[in-house]
Design a protein around this motif. Structure first.
Motif, PDB file in Angstrom:
ATOM      1  N   ILE A 251       0.833  -1.199   0.000  1.00  0.00           N
ATOM      2  CA  ILE A 251       0.000   0.000   0.000  1.00  0.00           C
ATOM      3  C   ILE A 251       0.871   1.255   0.000  1.00  0.00           C
ATOM      4  O   ILE A 251       1.993   1.249   0.496  1.00  0.00           O
ATOM      5  CB  ILE A 251      -0.967   0.030   1.197  1.00  0.00           C
ATOM      6  N   GLU A 252       0.309   2.296  -0.566  1.00  0.00           N
ATOM      7  CA  GLU A 252       0.924   3.623  -0.572  1.00  0.00           C
ATOM      8  C   GLU A 252      -0.156   4.626  -0.194  1.00  0.00           C
ATOM      9  O   GLU A 252      -1.227   4.652  -0.806  1.00  0.00           O
ATOM     10  CB  GLU A 252       1.487   3.933  -1.960  1.00  0.00           C
ATOM     11  N   LEU A 253       0.109   5.418   0.840  1.00  0.00           N
ATOM     12  CA  LEU A 253      -0.840   6.417   1.310  1.00  0.00           C
ATOM     13  C   LEU A 253      -0.262   7.805   1.089  1.00  0.00           C
ATOM     14  O   LEU A 253       0.902   8.050   1.403  1.00  0.00           O
ATOM     15  CB  LEU A 253      -1.140   6.220   2.795  1.00  0.00           C
TER      16      LEU A 253
ATOM     17  N   LYS B  27       2.151  14.391   2.471  1.00  0.00           N
ATOM     18  CA  LYS B  27       3.121  13.454   3.028  1.00  0.00           C
ATOM     19  C   LYS B  27       2.781  12.047   2.558  1.00  0.00           C
ATOM     20  O   LYS B  27       1.621  11.622   2.603  1.00  0.00           O
ATOM     21  CB  LYS B  27       3.146  13.511   4.552  1.00  0.00           C
ATOM     22  N   ARG B  28       3.823  11.330   2.145  1.00  0.00           N
ATOM     23  CA  ARG B  28       3.643   9.988   1.595  1.00  0.00           C
ATOM     24  C   ARG B  28       4.088   8.940   2.614  1.00  0.00           C
ATOM     25  O   ARG B  28       5.132   9.066   3.245  1.00  0.00           O
ATOM     26  CB  ARG B  28       4.454   9.850   0.306  1.00  0.00           C
ATOM     27  N   PHE B  29       3.290   7.888   2.754  1.00  0.00           N
ATOM     28  CA  PHE B  29       3.614   6.775   3.643  1.00  0.00           C
ATOM     29  C   PHE B  29       3.767   5.530   2.776  1.00  0.00           C
ATOM     30  O   PHE B  29       2.796   4.999   2.250  1.00  0.00           O
ATOM     31  CB  PHE B  29       2.511   6.577   4.687  1.00  0.00           C
ATOM     32  N   LEU B  30       5.026   5.098   2.619  1.00  0.00           N
ATOM     33  CA  LEU B  30       5.342   3.999   1.715  1.00  0.00           C
ATOM     34  C   LEU B  30       5.942   2.800   2.449  1.00  0.00           C
ATOM     35  O   LEU B  30       5.684   1.655   2.099  1.00  0.00           O
ATOM     36  CB  LEU B  30       6.299   4.482   0.623  1.00  0.00           C
ATOM     37  N   LYS B  31       6.759   3.064   3.486  1.00  0.00           N
ATOM     38  CA  LYS B  31       7.339   1.983   4.286  1.00  0.00           C
ATOM     39  C   LYS B  31       6.372   1.676   5.416  1.00  0.00           C
ATOM     40  O   LYS B  31       6.439   2.250   6.502  1.00  0.00           O
ATOM     41  CB  LYS B  31       8.702   2.421   4.826  1.00  0.00           C
TER      42      LYS B  31
END
Length: 247
Positions: free
Chosen positions: A11-13, A20-24
């Motif tokens: 998932i990628e938020l 702001k990106r949440f990838l890890k």
């Protein structure tokens, strides 16, 4: 083309408030998107069957993770995250005062001055002194706690603060949920040919965390955690859901 999913995907938020990106986001166990067709019934006085009409759609995606990512959790509950040094972290240890000299207990970390609290097995507190403790007292030097010989063999619970570089999440009482764009990226195999892999991706234009967002249960066996995103109406000119798969 018939697909079989053998991997959860990732998932990628992207948070709309600040992009702001949440990838890890940790180890994904499973991803479960679902779309519900809502209906409303009207009674038909001339029939045993009610009339059923469409009343719109609802969509959600449930994410099950097997590792905990504090920054992602903070984003989901609209918490504030800060990194800093000399942050006090509470630590609690259980030990037994030796039955023979020296009557000392060595802590696993060096405590912050003045932060130690010690209770006996009856949950009664010991009293801190500078040196030469009497019965029911203790003294501290660095990470070594000294007791009186009359307390030898007693079980003790020791709580104290450790100063460390740490990440802190804080949640205010009036925090509002953030809205995100959610992308699920993964792959599937063909039902008739497992050796053929097809990339696919689902984009939900606007989603918001909903319902309970638990921390992992703390116990002997490692536990995962999960959260659910409610799909919201999209931005003007965008679709609610955009799904693409390789031909």
């Amino acid at each position: 083309m018939e697909l079989v999913y053998k991997k959860a995907g990732r998932i990628e938020l992207i948070r709309y408030r600040d992009n702001k990106r949440f990838l890890k986001n940790g180890v994904v166990q499973s991803l479960a998107p679902r779309i519900t067709n809502n209906t409303v019934n009207l009674a038909d006085g001339n029939s045993a069957m009610d009339l059923t009409f469409s009343s719109g759609k609802a969509a959600q995606i449930t994410v099950n993770l097997n590792s905990f990512q504090p920054s992602l959790y903070a984003a989901l509950v609209a918490g504030d995250v800060t990194d800093g040094s000399n942050v006090a972290i509470r630590k609690i240890e259980e030990n037994t005062i030796p039955s023979a000299s020296p009557y000392t207990v060595t802590l696993t970390k060096t405590p912050v001055n003045g932060s130690i609290v010690i209770h006996n097995e009856d949950d009664s507190p010991f009293v801190s002194v500078g040196s030469s403790p009497a019965i029911g007292q203790y003294s501290v030097s660095a990470n070594v706690v000294t007791f009186n010989s009359a307390d030898a063999g007693k079980e003790v619970i020791i709580a104290y603060d450790v100063s460390s570089t740490a990440r802190r999440m804080q949640l205010s009482a009036d925090a509002n949920n953030d809205v995100f764009r959610l992308i699920v990226a993964g792959e599937a195999v063909l039902k008739k040919d497992e050796g053929t892999t097809k990339l696919d991706a689902i984009t939900f234009d606007r989603v918001m965390p909903t319902g309970e967002i638990p921390w992992p249960t703390r116990q002997k066996e490692p536990q995962g955690w999960n959260f659910t995103m409610q799909v919201l109406p999209p931005r003007p000119g965008y679709k609610v859901v955009d799904y693409v798969v390789e031909q």
